[in-house]
Design an enzyme around this catalytic site. Structure first.
Site: not given
Ligand SMILES: CC(=O)[C@@H](O)[C@H](O)COP(=O)(O)O
Ligand SMILES: NCC(=O)COP(=O)(O)O
Length: 261
Positions: A16, A19, A52, A54, A58, A79, A110, A160, A200
């Site tokens: 992911n 960030h 994601h 959003r 953000r 996402e 989330t 998921e 997550h």
């Molecule tokens: C849905 C999910 O778990 C991820 O998108 C994770 O939340 C990272 O994005 P955020 O930090 O914006 O929630």
């Molecule tokens: N769906 C969960 C994800 O994409 C990653 O979440 P995180 O490792 O950033 O908490």
């Protein structure tokens, strides 16, 4: 690339990159570039890239999704909240996977899974539209038997499981209880014929028991990887800046590695 586990099972890593965009947006710069992060992640063994979009934009922006989609050698897992704007955008981008997630503007991240029972009609309509574009739909839900049954009933092929509660467990007892909850969720998903993913809050120190669950196909991990990268790469980043400065002062050439872009 996939990793063969001792039992012969394969598990995929979805990186992911949200960030990377959080850091970029904090300064309103064009760096660090989420596309570059996605390509590095693929080279390092990521099996898919998760991001994601959003509603408040953000971190990831529409332009990131559009730029990254054609460049990926693996697959994109987008996402998105269950809103008409997001579903229409996803149908335009056509990622291989869309993971429908709950969203609250005021949340830091989330906080829980999508309530499929409460939003059954909206989720069904979203799945129908995404499926008509050949997009595989995943539902980001809590490891709850009723939600899992509802996910199967609305026609999602993938779930998921939200591992946030497991990741945040503050005692060995809570950790064991939450791990068992995830395992029961995986069993329920398999019973309903679903492909089960999870993610997550997973970290270098808590991912092992989750990755060892044989029927989990894929883990999506972001925040921990981006955070670790800061320290794994910090030494080189400082060294390179110092070398560039010294080379400039001495009037000698230094081939920068486009660091940080
Ligand atoms: C849905 C999910 O778990 C991820 O998108 C994770 O939340 C990272 O994005 P955020 O930090 O914006 O929630
Ligand atoms: N769906 C969960 C994800 O994409 C990653 O979440 P995180 O490792 O950033 O908490």
């Amino acid at each position: 690339m996939s990793f063969l586990q001792p039992a012969g099972q394969v598990i995929d890593l979805g990186v992911n990159i949200d960030h990377i965009a959080t850091v970029r947006n904090a300064r309103g710069t064009v760096y660090p570039d989420p596309l570059r992060a996605a390509l590095i992640a693929e080279q390092a063994g990521a099996d898919l890239i998760t991001l994601h979009l959003r509603e408040d934009r953000r971190h990831i922006k529409d332009a990131d999704v559009l730029a990254i989609r054609p460049q990926l050698a693996t697959r994109m897992n987008l996402e998105a909240a269950v809103t008409q704007e997001m579903i229409d955008f996803a149908c335009k981008v056509k990622p291989q996977d869309v993971c429908l997630v709950p969203e609250r503007r005021e949340e830091v991240t989330t906080e829980g899974g999508l309530d499929i029972i409460r939003y059954q009609k909206e989720v069904e309509a979203a799945i129908r539209q995404l499926k008509s574009e050949g997009i595989r739909v995943s539902l980001f839900i809590d490891a709850d038997e009723q939600q899992i049954a509802a996910a199967a009933a609305v026609g999602a092929p993938v779930i998921e499981l939200h591992t946030g509660r497991y990741a945040e467990a503050s005692s060995p007892e809570e950790h064991a209880r939450e791990l068992e909850r995830v395992k029961a969720g995986v069993r329920a998903g398999v019973k309903h014929g679903l492909r089960v993913n999870a993610g997550h809050g997973l970290h270098y120190t808590n991912v092992q028991p989750i990755a060892a669950i044989p029927d989990i196909h894929e883990l999506n991990i972001g925040h921990a990887i981006v955070a670790h990268a800061l320290f794994a790469g910090f030494e080189n980043a400082v060294r390179e800046m110092k070398a560039i400065m010294v080379a400039a002062r001495l009037g000698v050439s230094y081939a920068s590695s486009k660091a940080g872009q």
